[in-house]
Design an enzyme around this catalytic site. Structure first.
Site, mmCIF file in Angstrom:
data_model
loop_
_atom_site.group_PDB
_atom_site.id
_atom_site.type_symbol
_atom_site.label_atom_id
_atom_site.label_comp_id
_atom_site.label_asym_id
_atom_site.label_seq_id
_atom_site.Cartn_x
_atom_site.Cartn_y
_atom_site.Cartn_z
ATOM 1 N N HIS A 53 -9.541 -46.253 -21.453
ATOM 2 C CA HIS A 53 -7.731 -46.672 -22.155
ATOM 3 C C HIS A 53 -6.965 -46.040 -22.514
ATOM 4 O O HIS A 53 -6.232 -44.848 -22.266
ATOM 5 C CB HIS A 53 -7.617 -48.628 -21.834
ATOM 6 C CG HIS A 53 -5.890 -48.202 -21.928
ATOM 7 N ND1 HIS A 53 -5.483 -47.930 -21.034
ATOM 8 C CD2 HIS A 53 -5.449 -49.128 -23.006
ATOM 9 C CE1 HIS A 53 -4.059 -48.519 -22.033
ATOM 10 N NE2 HIS A 53 -4.587 -49.368 -23.170
ATOM 11 N N HIS A 77 -4.119 -46.584 -30.396
ATOM 12 C CA HIS A 77 -3.247 -47.560 -30.426
ATOM 13 C C HIS A 77 -3.082 -48.814 -30.213
ATOM 14 O O HIS A 77 -2.441 -50.189 -30.217
ATOM 15 C CB HIS A 77 -1.916 -47.524 -29.274
ATOM 16 C CG HIS A 77 -2.690 -47.431 -27.780
ATOM 17 N ND1 HIS A 77 -3.132 -46.595 -27.087
ATOM 18 C CD2 HIS A 77 -2.286 -49.374 -26.838
ATOM 19 C CE1 HIS A 77 -3.350 -47.264 -26.034
ATOM 20 N NE2 HIS A 77 -2.958 -48.618 -25.568
ATOM 21 N N GLU A 81 -4.158 -54.906 -32.386
ATOM 22 C CA GLU A 81 -4.217 -56.243 -32.135
ATOM 23 C C GLU A 81 -5.524 -56.103 -31.570
ATOM 24 O O GLU A 81 -5.316 -57.495 -31.387
ATOM 25 C CB GLU A 81 -2.752 -55.735 -30.340
ATOM 26 C CG GLU A 81 -2.670 -56.851 -30.274
ATOM 27 C CD GLU A 81 -1.770 -56.651 -29.676
ATOM 28 O OE1 GLU A 81 -0.993 -54.909 -28.576
ATOM 29 O OE2 GLU A 81 -1.056 -57.574 -28.838
ATOM 30 N N ASP A 82 -6.133 -55.131 -31.364
ATOM 31 C CA ASP A 82 -7.829 -55.745 -30.692
ATOM 32 C C ASP A 82 -9.286 -56.428 -31.664
ATOM 33 O O ASP A 82 -9.619 -56.315 -31.049
ATOM 34 C CB ASP A 82 -7.937 -55.236 -29.369
ATOM 35 C CG ASP A 82 -6.372 -55.649 -28.088
ATOM 36 O OD1 ASP A 82 -5.881 -56.652 -28.412
ATOM 37 O OD2 ASP A 82 -6.513 -54.533 -27.283
ATOM 38 N N ASP A 144 0.224 -45.808 -22.016
ATOM 39 C CA ASP A 144 0.074 -47.173 -21.900
ATOM 40 C C ASP A 144 0.208 -47.789 -20.858
ATOM 41 O O ASP A 144 -0.376 -48.028 -19.721
ATOM 42 C CB ASP A 144 0.534 -47.877 -23.255
ATOM 43 C CG ASP A 144 -0.317 -49.069 -23.275
ATOM 44 O OD1 ASP A 144 -1.879 -49.059 -23.095
ATOM 45 O OD2 ASP A 144 0.128 -50.015 -23.945
ATOM 46 N N ASP A 264 18.463 -40.400 2.991
ATOM 47 C CA ASP A 264 17.643 -39.258 1.674
ATOM 48 C C ASP A 264 16.060 -40.061 2.745
ATOM 49 O O ASP A 264 15.079 -40.096 1.286
ATOM 50 C CB ASP A 264 18.379 -39.765 0.510
ATOM 51 C CG ASP A 264 18.901 -41.180 0.679
ATOM 52 O OD1 ASP A 264 17.998 -41.757 1.172
ATOM 53 O OD2 ASP A 264 19.573 -41.352 -0.489
HETATM 54 MN MN MN Z 1 -3.112 -50.386 -24.632
#
Ligand code: MN
Length: 727
Positions: A53, A77, A81-82, A144, A264
């Site tokens: 990811h 990133h 958090e993880d 992300d 369109d």
């Molecule tokens: Mn992510």
């Protein structure tokens, strides 16, 4: 959605090498190793290793040629958090820029996204403010989210719905606001597939139905266009495509248009080198195909709030299928595709901060206000309380951002949204509280405008005193001008007579007519009306007329021009065809220049001495003034137009506009959009700074002329547009 082979660090390194730009690959490799270790053992719902990811996010960012630090932050990133990795560690190993970006992306992820409409603006605002520390944060966050959308198929249905809704409500609008249309379109089209799979299947089925014909249709159009603009060097890029499923979806299911009536579905894009070429190509397109009325938009003269620039027009070819044509320069195209990220892609070596260019002013302003504050709320408050800038940024309840000059109020805001919103405004709420019309808006305000549904509702004259922006004032004036002519005349008459008396000027027809002429107006009623709606200032009228009143009184008798002389100045063009004169079969006919009648106008004939019959409009001043005079009474003849003919006539439009080149561009574009030949254009600057344009066009009759004029009157910045010679 196709499942690709899992991405690896080698793929990333290869892609970096392919860019041909300088990257700190050692640093990137270290970031990868830290993330790889931290996420070790974690799996994605797809069963792939979690590290795929962040690697994919970094790959997306490389498409935008984002810099080394952004790629490092993208790789890490999710680690704070993880996993157990602390921000401090990242800061020590990769520097504070990377650490701040990782922190920012983590924080945005924590902003609770409440999908209730009234909360939407607030949420988007928080996200924008969080990103204001470093715009790269939001670009990482968008990449992300894009990758999460691309891999959403692996998630449980409940999660698919929630994520799609969030993407539709927040991330796609943010991508749009940052001008990143590629990301926005991809997000929307994936999200809508989860939100309404049946609706999408139906569109795909309809699109599939005539796929071959469609492909050959687009090819044919492109070939035709290419052959006509082959002389442009370097040759323009021409692309044809079917517009995004989501844009079709919106028209079918939100606006309830049948598939066949969506104009369109097809779009052709022409990319040229200069702005001049844009307008030239537009002319060619309107010559090759028939433009559809009211479908021309000039986003070059008036860019969208996200800085999008392009010319849009919808035309229809001999096949009878409408398609949209977008014409823009290479630079505009880059901005349209990459938005704010174009900075990195096209300006190598830029750091995270946005430079002094005007393109993303409002973001820059948010950035500049960024204090030491860590907390999103504190930054929000800092922005709210700081009013020293000369522009404020206000949000609509849906989260659209509007820039207004400092001091603007809710009425100005309403007119910024749309002329009709302004005209129909009955009240406003700021932050959920009702406020008066003159409430000054502040950056960060969420303003909701209430409007009346009644067709007879309109602005109040007092609004002219409340409105602060020139735009709002001129829109209010033009409303009064159009909608309240009788009232304006009465109002202006009263005001003018009072002022004349006060200044010792006699209220006489001659003087009034001269005053009208000096104000570039065609009649006394026009003058009254102009005073009534505020288009002409009383002090200027008085000033202009005072000197000449004295002179006029001396030469009173001599000054009267005989009606006959006036009438003999007939139009040089012979337009005999199509006129029936009662009692006379074969006579010479001329069109009086004083009123220039057009087919459809009620007309009357006048027997001149030696020049045949001159045709006037029945309401021409010269007709009215001479109808009953002793010597002329018998020379008037009944005249009428002989049915419809297909000949065209020249008419001159007298336009007063504000002095801005964009207004002139809008005016000529509006005429071009109607496919009306323009013969002559004279332009001069008036003493008050406005511009007076006299444009001679060729029209089929009064109706077409009235149409053109009413379109011209709607152009912002146009103060008045009227046919010359109008009595
Ligand atoms: Mn992510």
């Amino acid at each position: 959605m196709d499942i690709k082979k899992s991405v690896t660090i080698d793929d990333l390194m290869q892609k970096i090498a392919d860019t041909g730009r300088e990257y700190d690959t050692e640093k990137i490799r270290r970031a990868f190793e830290l993330a790889d270790k931290a996420h070790d053992g974690q799996l994605r719902s797809s069963g792939e290793k979690y590290i795929t990811h962040p690697l994919s996010v970094a790959m997306i960012l490389l498409d935008y040629l984002m810099d080394t630090d952004t790629i490092c932050a993208a790789l890490m990133h999710d680690v704070v958090e993880d996993t157990d990795v602390a921000l401090e560690e990242i800061k020590k190993k990769f520097g504070s820029d990377v650490a701040l970006m990782v922190d920012g992306v983590t924080k945005i992820g924590q902003v609770p996204l409440n999908t209730k409409e009234e909360q939407q603006a607030e949420n988007i605002r928080k996200i924008l403010i969080a990103m204001s520390k470093d715009i790269r944060v939001i670009i990482i966050k968008l990449a992300d989210r894009l990758h999460n959308m691309r891999t959403l198929y692996a998630r449980p249905p409940e999660k698919q719905l929630k994520t799609s809704l969030e993407t539709m409500n927040f991330y796609a609008p943010i991508a749009h606001r940052l001008g990143m249309s590629d990301i926005k379109e991809e997000m929307e089209s994936i999200a809508i597939h989860y939100l309404d799979p049946y609706g999408c299947k139906e569109i795909e089925r309809l699109l599939d139905l005539h796929k071959d014909e469609r492909d050959s249709f687009i090819d044919k159009i492109i070939t035709r266009i290419r052959s006509r603009i082959s002389d442009i060097d370097p040759p323009p890029i021409i692309e044809g495509r079917v517009k995004s499923i989501f844009s079709i979806y919106k028209k079918m299911y939100v606006k309830n248009k049948p598939f066949d009536e969506i104009y369109d579905i097809y779009a052709v894009r022409i990319i040229v080198q200069s702005v001049v070429e844009c307008y030239n190509v537009l002319g060619v397109i309107h010559d090759l195909f028939s433009p559809m009325p009211y479908r021309f938009k000039d986003y070059i003269a008036t860019p969208k709030p996200n800085r999008y620039q392009s010319l849009h027009t919808t035309v229809i070819g001999k096949e009878g299928i409408p398609f949209e044509v977008q014409i823009r320069t290479v630079e505009m195209h880059n901005t349209a595709q990459y938005g704010i990220a174009a900075h990195w892609k096209y300006k190598a070596g830029l750091k995270g901060s946005v430079d002094g260019e005007k393109r993303f002013d409002w973001i820059r302003q948010l950035l500049e206000r960024q204090q030491e504050a860590d907390d999103v709320e504190q930054i929000a408050d800092a922005i709210k309380n700081d009013l020293t800038q000369d522009e404020v940024f206000v949000f609509s309840p849906k989260g659209d951002v509007f820039a207004l000059p400092l001091g603007a109020n809710v009425l100005d805001f309403a007119y910024t949204i749309h002329t009709e919103v302004g005209n129909k405004m009955t009240g406003a709420k700021v932050g959920g509280r009702m406020v008066p019309f003159d409430y000054q808006v502040k950056t960060g305000d969420i303003v909701e405008i209430f409007t009346s549904g009644s067709p007879s509702y309109g602005p109040n004259r007092n609004w002219l005193n409340i409105a602060q922006t020139t735009e709002a004032k001129s829109k209010i004036r033009s409303w009064f001008k159009k909608e309240r002519r009788e009232e304006n005349i009465a109002c202006g008459k009263e005001e003018l007579e009072r002022e004349f008396k006060r200044n010792g000027i006699p209220v006489e027809n001659d003087i009034l007519e001269e005053a009208a002429m000096k104000a570039h107006l065609n009649s006394v009623d026009d003058l009254y009306a102009a005073i009534g709606y505020g288009g002409v200032s009383m002090s200027k009228v008085i000033q202009r007329i005072k000197d000449s009143v004295i002179r006029a009184q001396k030469e009173h008798n001599a000054a009267v021009m005989t009606a006959e002389e006036n009438m003999e100045q007939t139009n040089s063009r012979s337009r005999k065809k199509g006129i029936i004169i009662e009692g006379i079969d074969n006579c010479q006919i001329k069109f009086a220049q004083c009123c220039n009648p057009l087919p459809g106008d009620p007309i009357i004939g006048f027997v001149t001495r030696g020049f045949g019959v001159s045709i006037h409009k029945q309401d021409c001043v010269n007709v009215i003034n001479n109808m009953d005079s002793e010597e002329n009474r018998d020379r008037w003849l009944k005249a009428s137009w002989a049915g419809v003919d297909d000949s065209t006539y020249r008419a001159t439009i007298d336009i007063i506009s504000e002095q801005r080149s964009s207004v002139i561009a809008d005016i000529t574009a509006a005429i071009a959009a109607n496919r009306i030949p323009m013969h002559e254009m004279n332009m001069h600057r008036l003493k008050n700074g406005n511009t007076n344009l006299l444009i001679t066009i060729e029209v089929a009759g009064v109706e077409q002329l009235a149409n053109v004029i009413s379109r011209l009157q709607k152009i912002p910045g146009v103060i008045s547009a009227d046919r010359t010679g109008k009595a």
